[in-house]
Design an enzyme around this catalytic site. Structure first.
Site, PDB file in Angstrom:
ATOM      1  N   GLY A 195       0.925  -1.174   0.087  1.00  0.00           N
ATOM      2  CA  GLY A 195      -0.135  -0.131  -0.006  1.00  0.00           C
ATOM      3  C   GLY A 195       0.820   1.444   0.142  1.00  0.00           C
ATOM      4  CG  ASN A 196      -0.406   4.700  -1.626  1.00  0.00           C
ATOM      5  OD1 ASN A 196      -0.833   5.435  -0.907  1.00  0.00           O
ATOM      6  ND2 ASN A 196      -0.499   4.177  -2.385  1.00  0.00           N
TER       7      ASN A 196
END
Ligand code: CTP
Length: 222
Positions: free
Chosen positions: A27-28
């Site tokens: 993810g981020n």
């Protein structure tokens, strides 16, 4: 009455999570704040908003906002496809993961090996793919986070993704971008560039809406 009253706006926001196994993902750090601020601003001006949002801690209750939660880039794309043709304006504020694990393990991966490699495959570019089916009466806004040759890259994205405007986030300004409540943007359109001061994301959203109005009015006169 606002130009946006009665219009339909599709907004993507937040990160996407790309699963590795049932408990892990890639993810981020996107929080979705900018996309949520835009959704509220459009709805406050009378637009019906479809907010397609990746995993986030934020919530928004507004009679004119339909929140459509998704997890992966593929899910985000499918949700956008379902709304795209009926929306007058598309705003791509999500930080979509560019790649996803090729294979997703069905049970938790055990730490048996000293090193471990994950093969990644490219995700769909939602903005660019929808851009190919954009009608002349529709307006598309993209975001760009650049470190080098910012303007050149932003202009490249206008063309590559068939956008009407790119909101360039500065990475050089302290307090701007991911995880902050403030943002410093430059709006890049085919024939102009406009720089803004560091502001709260709510104020930035209003600047973006004003800029869309100006450009949209110009397009409709053509
Ligand atoms: N975007 C998208 N789908 C993707 C990747 C990006 O819709 N799979 C959208 C983002 O929401 C943003 C714009 O495209 O509005 C620019 O994203 P960015 O990641 O800066 O551009 P990329 O095309 O991925 O180019 P690069 O990372 O190589 O600069």
């Amino acid at each position: 009455m606002s130009l946006f009253s009665g219009k339909k706006v599709l907004i993507t926001a937040g990160p996407t999570y790309e699963p590795i196994d049932p408990v892990r993902f890639i993810g981020n750090h996107s929080t979705g704040k900018m996309g949520f601020a835009l959704a509220r601003a459009f709805a406050d001006q009378g637009a019906q908003v479809y907010l397609v949002v990746g995993p986030t801690a934020l919530s928004l209750e507004h009679p004119l906002v339909e929140v459509i939660p998704v997890m992966t880039a593929n899910e985000m794309f499918a949700a956008c496809q379902a709304k795209a043709s009926k929306a007058d304006i598309w705003v791509f504020a999500a930080a979509v993961a560019d790649y996803r694990p090729k294979d997703v393990a069905t049970s938790k991966i055990k730490k048996n090996e000293d090193s471990f490699t994950i093969e990644l495959v490219k995700n769909v570019d939602i903005a660019a793919t929808l851009g190919q089916q954009k009608r002349s009466d529709q307006f598309a806004v993209g975001f760009a986070l650049e470190t080098d040759q910012e303007l050149e890259n932003a202009r490249g994205k206008l063309v590559k993704k068939n956008l009407n405007m790119v909101v360039l986030n500065s990475l050089r300004t302290p307090g701007a971008g991911f995880k902050h409540d403030t943002n410093k943007i430059t709006i890049v359109k085919p024939a102009s560039v406009e720089e803004f001061e560091l502001k709260s994301k709510e104020e930035v959203a209003l600047d973006i809406l004003e800029s869309i109005k100006t450009e949209w009015a110009c397009l409709q006169k053509k």
